[in-house]
Design an enzyme around this catalytic site. Structure first.
Site, PDB file in Angstrom:
ATOM      1  N   GLU A   1     100.041  49.345  60.415  1.00 28.88           N
ATOM      2  CA  GLU A   1     101.020  50.141  59.666  1.00 28.88           C
ATOM      3  C   GLU A   1     102.260  50.291  60.555  1.00 28.88           C
ATOM      4  O   GLU A   1     102.129  50.689  61.720  1.00 28.88           O
ATOM      5  CB  GLU A   1     100.469  51.533  59.340  1.00 28.88           C
TER       6      GLU A   1
ATOM      7  N   HIS B   1     100.812  51.229  64.148  1.00 23.03           N
ATOM      8  CA  HIS B   1      99.464  51.792  64.017  1.00 23.03           C
ATOM      9  C   HIS B   1      98.425  50.695  63.780  1.00 23.03           C
ATOM     10  O   HIS B   1      98.351  50.122  62.694  1.00 23.03           O
ATOM     11  CB  HIS B   1      99.466  52.812  62.862  1.00 23.03           C
TER      12      HIS B   1
ATOM     13  N   SER C   1      97.800  58.184  64.979  1.00 26.46           N
ATOM     14  CA  SER C   1      97.088  58.067  63.702  1.00 26.46           C
ATOM     15  C   SER C   1      97.695  58.937  62.624  1.00 26.46           C
ATOM     16  O   SER C   1      97.362  58.787  61.451  1.00 26.46           O
ATOM     17  CB  SER C   1      95.647  58.545  63.876  1.00 26.46           C
TER      18      SER C   1
ATOM     19  N   ASN D   1      95.028  56.655  56.777  1.00 29.82           N
ATOM     20  CA  ASN D   1      94.269  57.824  57.256  1.00 29.82           C
ATOM     21  C   ASN D   1      94.312  59.017  56.314  1.00 29.82           C
ATOM     22  O   ASN D   1      93.429  59.870  56.358  1.00 29.82           O
ATOM     23  CB  ASN D   1      94.744  58.224  58.649  1.00 29.82           C
TER      24      ASN D   1
HETATM   25  C1  LIG Z   1      91.536  56.305  62.888  1.00 29.18           C
HETATM   26  C2  LIG Z   1      92.723  55.463  62.678  1.00 29.18           C
HETATM   27  O1  LIG Z   1      93.834  55.860  63.027  1.00 29.18           O
HETATM   28  C3  LIG Z   1      92.666  54.175  61.991  1.00 29.18           C
HETATM   29  C4  LIG Z   1      91.388  53.396  62.051  1.00 29.18           C
HETATM   30  O2  LIG Z   1      91.236  52.553  62.869  1.00 29.18           O
HETATM   31  S1  LIG Z   1      90.247  53.769  60.902  1.00 29.18           S
HETATM   32  C5  LIG Z   1      88.936  52.616  61.205  1.00 29.18           C
HETATM   33  C6  LIG Z   1      89.194  51.301  60.566  1.00 29.18           C
HETATM   34  N1  LIG Z   1      88.092  50.407  60.798  1.00 29.18           N
HETATM   35  C7  LIG Z   1      87.127  50.166  59.893  1.00 29.18           C
HETATM   36  O3  LIG Z   1      87.163  50.689  58.796  1.00 29.18           O
HETATM   37  C8  LIG Z   1      86.042  49.270  60.376  1.00 29.18           C
HETATM   38  C9  LIG Z   1      84.981  49.059  59.335  1.00 29.18           C
HETATM   39  N2  LIG Z   1      83.985  48.112  59.852  1.00 29.18           N
HETATM   40  C10 LIG Z   1      84.163  46.766  59.811  1.00 29.18           C
HETATM   41  O4  LIG Z   1      85.158  46.287  59.298  1.00 29.18           O
HETATM   42  C11 LIG Z   1      83.093  45.897  60.436  1.00 29.18           C
HETATM   43  O5  LIG Z   1      81.902  46.608  60.444  1.00 29.18           O
HETATM   44  C12 LIG Z   1      83.442  45.450  61.910  1.00 29.18           C
HETATM   45  C13 LIG Z   1      84.709  44.617  61.867  1.00 29.18           C
HETATM   46  C14 LIG Z   1      83.655  46.664  62.835  1.00 29.18           C
HETATM   47  C15 LIG Z   1      82.282  44.654  62.515  1.00 29.18           C
HETATM   48  O6  LIG Z   1      82.011  43.631  61.643  1.00 29.18           O
HETATM   49  P1  LIG Z   1      80.972  42.442  61.970  1.00 29.18           P
HETATM   50  O7  LIG Z   1      81.650  41.457  62.859  1.00 29.18           O
HETATM   51  O8  LIG Z   1      80.424  41.979  60.713  1.00 29.18           O
HETATM   52  O9  LIG Z   1      79.833  43.206  62.718  1.00 29.18           O
HETATM   53  P2  LIG Z   1      78.967  42.795  63.970  1.00 29.18           P
HETATM   54  O10 LIG Z   1      79.222  41.431  64.496  1.00 29.18           O
HETATM   55  O11 LIG Z   1      77.563  43.157  63.591  1.00 29.18           O
HETATM   56  O12 LIG Z   1      79.503  43.787  65.057  1.00 29.18           O
HETATM   57  C16 LIG Z   1      79.291  45.099  64.996  1.00 29.18           C
HETATM   58  C17 LIG Z   1      79.680  45.558  66.333  1.00 29.18           C
HETATM   59  O13 LIG Z   1      80.783  44.938  66.954  1.00 29.18           O
HETATM   60  C18 LIG Z   1      81.992  45.678  66.999  1.00 29.18           C
HETATM   61  N3  LIG Z   1      82.863  44.485  66.994  1.00 29.18           N
HETATM   62  C19 LIG Z   1      82.442  43.254  66.542  1.00 29.18           C
HETATM   63  N4  LIG Z   1      83.214  42.275  67.067  1.00 29.18           N
HETATM   64  C20 LIG Z   1      84.055  42.855  67.916  1.00 29.18           C
HETATM   65  C21 LIG Z   1      85.083  42.360  68.757  1.00 29.18           C
HETATM   66  N5  LIG Z   1      85.387  41.081  68.863  1.00 29.18           N
HETATM   67  N6  LIG Z   1      85.767  43.236  69.511  1.00 29.18           N
HETATM   68  C22 LIG Z   1      85.490  44.547  69.474  1.00 29.18           C
HETATM   69  N7  LIG Z   1      84.490  45.069  68.723  1.00 29.18           N
HETATM   70  C23 LIG Z   1      83.810  44.239  67.925  1.00 29.18           C
HETATM   71  C24 LIG Z   1      81.606  46.772  66.171  1.00 29.18           C
HETATM   72  O14 LIG Z   1      82.177  47.967  66.369  1.00 29.18           O
HETATM   73  C25 LIG Z   1      80.076  46.901  66.508  1.00 29.18           C
HETATM   74  O15 LIG Z   1      79.782  47.268  67.866  1.00 29.18           O
HETATM   75  P3  LIG Z   1      78.440  46.899  68.788  1.00 29.18           P
HETATM   76  O16 LIG Z   1      77.698  45.752  68.211  1.00 29.18           O
HETATM   77  O17 LIG Z   1      78.977  46.535  70.127  1.00 29.18           O
HETATM   78  O18 LIG Z   1      77.607  48.147  68.839  1.00 29.18           O
HETATM   79  N1  LIG Z   2      89.984  55.609  67.568  1.00 29.14           N
HETATM   80  C1  LIG Z   2      90.548  55.040  66.531  1.00 29.14           C
HETATM   81  O1  LIG Z   2      89.851  54.510  65.637  1.00 29.14           O
HETATM   82  C2  LIG Z   2      92.024  55.004  66.379  1.00 29.14           C
HETATM   83  C3  LIG Z   2      92.845  55.805  67.176  1.00 29.14           C
HETATM   84  N2  LIG Z   2      94.208  55.727  67.017  1.00 29.14           N
HETATM   85  C4  LIG Z   2      95.103  56.550  67.842  1.00 29.14           C
HETATM   86  O2  LIG Z   2      95.226  55.913  69.103  1.00 29.14           O
HETATM   87  C5  LIG Z   2      95.431  56.893  70.120  1.00 29.14           C
HETATM   88  C6  LIG Z   2      94.340  56.744  71.169  1.00 29.14           C
HETATM   89  O3  LIG Z   2      93.086  56.964  70.560  1.00 29.14           O
HETATM   90  P1  LIG Z   2      91.722  56.400  71.193  1.00 29.14           P
HETATM   91  O4  LIG Z   2      91.981  55.171  71.952  1.00 29.14           O
HETATM   92  O5  LIG Z   2      90.738  56.405  70.100  1.00 29.14           O
HETATM   93  O6  LIG Z   2      91.360  57.591  72.195  1.00 29.14           O
HETATM   94  P2  LIG Z   2      90.367  57.582  73.434  1.00 29.14           P
HETATM   95  O7  LIG Z   2      89.853  58.982  73.532  1.00 29.14           O
HETATM   96  O8  LIG Z   2      89.396  56.464  73.364  1.00 29.14           O
HETATM   97  O9  LIG Z   2      91.353  57.299  74.643  1.00 29.14           O
HETATM   98  C7  LIG Z   2      92.378  58.192  74.966  1.00 29.14           C
HETATM   99  C8  LIG Z   2      93.223  57.652  76.106  1.00 29.14           C
HETATM  100  O10 LIG Z   2      94.248  58.619  76.379  1.00 29.14           O
HETATM  101  C9  LIG Z   2      94.247  58.912  77.754  1.00 29.14           C
HETATM  102  N3  LIG Z   2      94.717  60.290  77.904  1.00 29.14           N
HETATM  103  C10 LIG Z   2      94.107  61.406  77.433  1.00 29.14           C
HETATM  104  N4  LIG Z   2      94.832  62.484  77.763  1.00 29.14           N
HETATM  105  C11 LIG Z   2      95.919  62.029  78.448  1.00 29.14           C
HETATM  106  C12 LIG Z   2      97.024  62.640  79.093  1.00 29.14           C
HETATM  107  N5  LIG Z   2      97.155  63.965  79.091  1.00 29.14           N
HETATM  108  N6  LIG Z   2      97.948  61.860  79.705  1.00 29.14           N
HETATM  109  C13 LIG Z   2      97.805  60.505  79.702  1.00 29.14           C
HETATM  110  N7  LIG Z   2      96.785  59.878  79.135  1.00 29.14           N
HETATM  111  C14 LIG Z   2      95.854  60.629  78.530  1.00 29.14           C
HETATM  112  C15 LIG Z   2      92.817  58.697  78.198  1.00 29.14           C
HETATM  113  O11 LIG Z   2      92.764  58.488  79.598  1.00 29.14           O
HETATM  114  C16 LIG Z   2      92.469  57.443  77.407  1.00 29.14           C
HETATM  115  O12 LIG Z   2      93.003  56.297  78.035  1.00 29.14           O
HETATM  116  C17 LIG Z   2      95.440  58.253  69.411  1.00 29.14           C
HETATM  117  O13 LIG Z   2      96.760  58.593  69.101  1.00 29.14           O
HETATM  118  C18 LIG Z   2      94.635  57.961  68.155  1.00 29.14           C
HETATM  119  O14 LIG Z   2      94.932  58.835  67.097  1.00 29.14           O
HETATM  120  C19 LIG Z   2      94.804  54.860  66.142  1.00 29.14           C
HETATM  121  C20 LIG Z   2      94.047  54.015  65.394  1.00 29.14           C
HETATM  122  C21 LIG Z   2      92.596  54.063  65.419  1.00 29.14           C
END
Ligand SMILES: CC(=O)CC(=O)SCCNC(=O)CCNC(=O)[C@H](O)C(C)(C)COP(=O)(O)OP(=O)(O)OC[C@H]1O[C@@H](n2cnc3c(N)ncnc32)[C@H](O)[C@@H]1OP(=O)(O)O
Ligand SMILES: NC(=O)C1=CN([C@@H]2O[C@H](COP(=O)(O)OP(=O)(O)OC[C@H]3O[C@@H](n4cnc5c(N)ncnc54)[C@H](O)[C@@H]3O)[C@@H](O)[C@H]2O)C=CC1
Length: 281
Positions: A149, A137, A116, A187
């Site tokens: 990305e 990504h 990330s 991010n």
């Molecule tokens: C951290 C990083 O490195 C980068 C990142 O990923 S940052 C995060 C980026 N993601 C976002 O910003 C997501 C923002 N949210 C959304 O776009 C929408 O809310 C969403 C796509 C998650 C769900 O939209 P939706 O289809 O209208 O919602 P809905 O049908 O009510 O579903 C909501 C639920 O399903 C998940 N979801 C829906 N369909 C799914 C599918 N086919 N597979 C997996 N999860 C699903 C949601 O997380 C949520 O979980 P639960 O119901 O199981 O508790």
């Molecule tokens: N959660 C998110 O929304 C997003 C996460 N990412 C990135 O994806 C990667 C995974 O994140 P998540 O799936 O969210 O984490 P998670 O916590 O759900 O899963 C982590 C995984 O790593 C494994 N793991 C942990 N320590 C380890 C080790 N020492 N050796 C081998 N495996 C190990 C665990 O067993 C598990 O399978 C990270 O780099 C995170 O930044 C990228 C996009 C979105």
């Protein structure tokens, strides 16, 4: 194309599902049978949702599941064309995995990381093939989110970049290129916003529900920042804030103390059942 996905957490299972949905054979590398079993349950739930929503035929679901094979042995990766690493956001862990993969995978294999925020150049330097190391990504939930990305490190080749852009398009995603920088594009904007949402909550400005409702209705975000932090995983949010804070050495990226406290309490969001909201019911 033979794909290996390393990691069975939030992202690993979604990435495996997405490649299998696009018709690829996927090797899913987990650390234990229990983690692999949990990943398959999540994939089953996700595919069922797509069927329920009328986005997939029921018959297709079983074919997709059958394309995902499990392993706990990196040795099985020797003939894969592309690896996507999706393990914890921790540099020492990723470096160890890339060293292992580099020694096992065929020389022409591309080694991608789903990091990330971490440096692609640093990960590439742990291998003998930094030209074939790249950031791929994905976004959470992977089956629903269109963006990938594609992040090049200092030594990533144009050929590797072009191949990964093409693969991302071929599996139905929309790739955007970025040069390596902490947090890349999304991010660097999104995670400080979530951190600010936590800060507003900690200051008692509004309740968590009101903060989330305000951002949904006032900024047209599909989820509010606190619910989104719970979806991403608060440990992942903290790890990203730490990278931004340390790499830029700028106090504007300081992780909020409440974020640290929740991670220390294992209140990580959906994956542990509790974060800002309670998912255990
Ligand atoms: C951290 C990083 O490195 C980068 C990142 O990923 S940052 C995060 C980026 N993601 C976002 O910003 C997501 C923002 N949210 C959304 O776009 C929408 O809310 C969403 C796509 C998650 C769900 O939209 P939706 O289809 O209208 O919602 P809905 O049908 O009510 O579903 C909501 C639920 O399903 C998940 N979801 C829906 N369909 C799914 C599918 N086919 N597979 C997996 N999860 C699903 C949601 O997380 C949520 O979980 P639960 O119901 O199981 O508790
Ligand atoms: N959660 C998110 O929304 C997003 C996460 N990412 C990135 O994806 C990667 C995974 O994140 P998540 O799936 O969210 O984490 P998670 O916590 O759900 O899963 C982590 C995984 O790593 C494994 N793991 C942990 N320590 C380890 C080790 N020492 N050796 C081998 N495996 C190990 C665990 O067993 C598990 O399978 C990270 O780099 C995170 O930044 C990228 C996009 C979105």
């Amino acid at each position: 194309m033979k794909i290996c996905v390393v990691g069975t957490g939030t992202m690993g299972n979604g990435i495996a599902q997405t490649f299998a949905q696009a018709g690829h054979d996927v090797l899913l590398k987990g650390r234990s049978e229990a983690s692999l079993e949990k990943a398959h349950k999540t994939i089953e739930k996700s595919l069922s949702k797509l069927v329920e929503k009328g986005k997939m035929e029921a018959a297709e679901k079983e074919a997709i599941k059958a394309r995902i094979k499990d392993t706990m042995d990196y040795g099985d990766c020797k003939d894969v064309d592309l690896v996507i690493e999706g393990v914890a956001e921790d540099m020492p862990t990723k470096l160890e995995i890339f060293k292992t993969l580099d020694a096992i995978c065929k020389p022409e294999a591309i080694l991608a990381t789903n990091t990330s925020s971490l440096s692609i150049t640093e990960i590439g330097a742990a291998t003998s093939r930094p030209d074939k190391v790249i950031g791929m990504h994905f976004f959470n939930p992977v089956p629903m989110m269109k963006l990938v990305e594609v992040i090049t490190g200092q030594l990533t080749s144009q050929e590797t970049h072009d191949k990964v852009m093409a693969i991302a398009t071929e599996i139905g995603k929309t790739p955007v290129s970025a040069n390596e920088a902490p947090g890349f594009v999304v991010n660097r904007i999104l995670i400080p916003m979530i951190n600010e949402g936590i800060s507003i909550y900690a200051d008692g400005v509004a309740s968590k529900e009101e903060i989330d409702e305000a951002m949904k209705l006032g900024a047209n975000h599909p989820m509010g920042p606190l619910a989104l932090g719970d979806l991403i995983g608060l440990d992942v949010c903290l790890a990203i804030m730490e990278v931004l804070f340390h790499e830029f050495e700028d106090s504007k990226y300081r992780p909020h103390p409440l974020l640290r406290k929740m991670v220390r309490a294992n209140q990580l969001g959906r994956k542990t059942g509790i974060g800002f909201y309670d998912y255990r019911k």
